[in-house]
Design an enzyme around this catalytic site. Structure first.
Site, PDB file in Angstrom:
ATOM      1  N   ASN A  97       0.889  -1.225   0.135  1.00 60.65           N
ATOM      2  CA  ASN A  97      -0.073  -0.093   0.027  1.00 60.65           C
ATOM      3  C   ASN A  97       0.949   1.259   0.085  1.00 60.65           C
ATOM      4  O   ASN A  97       0.374   2.206  -0.664  1.00 60.65           O
ATOM      5  CB  ASN A  97      -0.964   0.110   1.362  1.00 60.65           C
ATOM      6  CG  ASN A  97      -2.183  -0.845   1.035  1.00 60.65           C
ATOM      7  OD1 ASN A  97      -2.091  -1.610  -0.184  1.00 60.65           O
ATOM      8  ND2 ASN A  97      -3.093  -1.100   1.922  1.00 60.65           N
ATOM      9  N   ASN A 122      -4.660   1.575   4.670  1.00 61.46           N
ATOM     10  CA  ASN A 122      -3.835   1.183   6.034  1.00 61.46           C
ATOM     11  C   ASN A 122      -2.623   0.600   5.393  1.00 61.46           C
ATOM     12  O   ASN A 122      -2.329   0.199   4.265  1.00 61.46           O
ATOM     13  CB  ASN A 122      -4.929   0.035   6.417  1.00 61.46           C
ATOM     14  CG  ASN A 122      -5.715   0.449   7.394  1.00 61.46           C
ATOM     15  OD1 ASN A 122      -5.408   1.271   8.259  1.00 61.46           O
ATOM     16  ND2 ASN A 122      -7.024   0.122   7.263  1.00 61.46           N
ATOM     17  N   HIS A 177      -4.027   3.647  14.425  1.00 60.47           N
ATOM     18  CA  HIS A 177      -4.957   2.885  14.281  1.00 60.47           C
ATOM     19  C   HIS A 177      -4.629   1.324  13.611  1.00 60.47           C
ATOM     20  O   HIS A 177      -4.105   0.983  13.006  1.00 60.47           O
ATOM     21  CB  HIS A 177      -5.385   3.266  12.579  1.00 60.47           C
ATOM     22  CG  HIS A 177      -6.663   2.754  12.348  1.00 60.47           C
ATOM     23  ND1 HIS A 177      -7.994   2.504  13.073  1.00 60.47           N
ATOM     24  CD2 HIS A 177      -7.111   2.015  10.996  1.00 60.47           C
ATOM     25  CE1 HIS A 177      -8.913   1.760  12.295  1.00 60.47           C
ATOM     26  NE2 HIS A 177      -8.493   1.775  10.976  1.00 60.47           N
TER      27      HIS A 177
END
Ligand code: APR
Length: 314
Positions: A97, A122, A177
């Site tokens: 990512n 993410n 997160h």
């Protein structure tokens, strides 16, 4: 003039987000995916556009695989990337990512140099860093969406436990997160009353843990892919606060330069979101225990961000 909002990645989160933005008439939407996806973004965009007459919204929705139609967006939301698979941590996604978010961010900087960027991909805190580093936008204009989602999950569980309206629950989740996020029960209130006075300690601990595992719980149930209804709803709340200059206070991943003793990292902290993006980072007093939980989260985000350097992403 109507605002222009570009959503990059027309998958589960991106397409649901485009739908929600159109339904709220927050602006016109451009939905972009990779050239290999061919007509997919155009098809989804057209489908959303054609719902307008039934719902009564006038937002224009355009799907594309090219960047020129995204030019001069007011807000760009990056949802491009692979979602988590069962058993996969958000961190496993880092390398793949990061490359995607880097290449997307280069295009965003080129075509929408004045945009406010919201990152959803993410692992969130590290991907927001990649977008900040690559676009070279000022720190108030690059924001990560995580805390709104994590808080919403916590609020849903608290409301369920007390059988009260979700509207009366004010949650607070800080930190990265990931598994080390820090739901702060002391600052979570129900109609102004600390939740610690309303829910027994053991039950509250269960809610805190379920909040931390909230993403994984859904991944496990879905088996393919990760959550997208609550994530897209969370982004919409942020977009609305920015475009309407509402100055709502939300936990978001923000670039910290000394706040909470964090330097040069994105971390989930309470911020004021208005027309200029992040207009203020709110400093909360933390107890020793809260601070030590936050430190664990900071260390884990730091480690991920450092590994971006080793991978030559930043
Ligand atoms: N440019 C544009 N779109 C891209 C690119 C790119 N370089 N690379 C991948 N995409 C697109 C994919 O083609 C796909 O359509 O991103 C989309 C991702 O959609 P899904 O696979 O459905 O994933 P989704 O559930 O939407 O999650 C996206 O958000 O919550 C996070 O962890 C999640 O990182 C993931 C992201």
């Amino acid at each position: 003039m109507r605002k222009k909002i570009t959503v990059i990645g027309a998958g589960h989160v991106g397409a649901t987000l485009a739908q929600r933005i159109a339904e709220k008439e927050l602006g016109n939407v451009v939905l972009l995916d990779i050239p290999e996806s061919e007509g997919m973004p155009a098809g989804k965009a057209l489908d959303i556009l054609e719902s307008g007459p039934v719902y009564g919204y006038d937002s224009r929705v355009l799907g594309t695989t090219e960047y020129p139609p995204t030019a001069h967006s007011d807000i760009v939301i990056i949802t491009a990337g692979l979602p988590r698979k069962p058993g996969m941590s958000r961190d496993d996604l880092l390398n793949t990512n990061a490359k995607i978010v880097k290449s997307v961010s280069e295009q965003v900087a080129k075509h929408s140099p004045n945009a406010i960027v919201i990152v959803v991909s993410n692992p969130l805190d590290a991907m927001t860093y990649v977008a900040y580093h690559t676009t070279r936008f000022s720190k108030n204009k690059v924001i990560g969406m995580a805390g709104v989602l994590d808080s919403s999950r916590m609020a849903a569980f608290v409301a369920e436990a007390l059988d009260v309206s979700v509207q009366d629950v004010q949650p607070m989740v800080m930190g990265g997160h990931g598994d080390t996020m820090v739901p702060i029960t002391r600052y979570t209130t129900v109609a102004g009353v600390p939740v610690t006075e309303l829910i027994p300690k053991e039950k509250l601990e269960g809610i805190v843990q379920r909040t931390r595992d909230g993403g994984a719980e859904i991944v496990k149930l879905l088996k393919t892919g990760s959550a997208y209804y609550a994530p897209s709803a969370s982004v919409v709340a942020m977009v609305e606060s920015i475009l309407k200059d509402k100055k709502r206070i939300f936990p978001c991943a923000a670039y910290c330069e000394g706040e909470y003793d964090v330097k040069g990292l994105f971390l989930g902290v309470p911020v004021k979101l208005g027309a200029n993006g992040i207009e203020q980072i709110i400093q909360l007093n933390l107890t020793k225990d809260e601070r030590s939980s936050l430190q664990k989260s900071i260390d884990s985000v730091k480690e991920l961000t450092e590994s971006l350097k080793r991978l030559n992403i930043i």
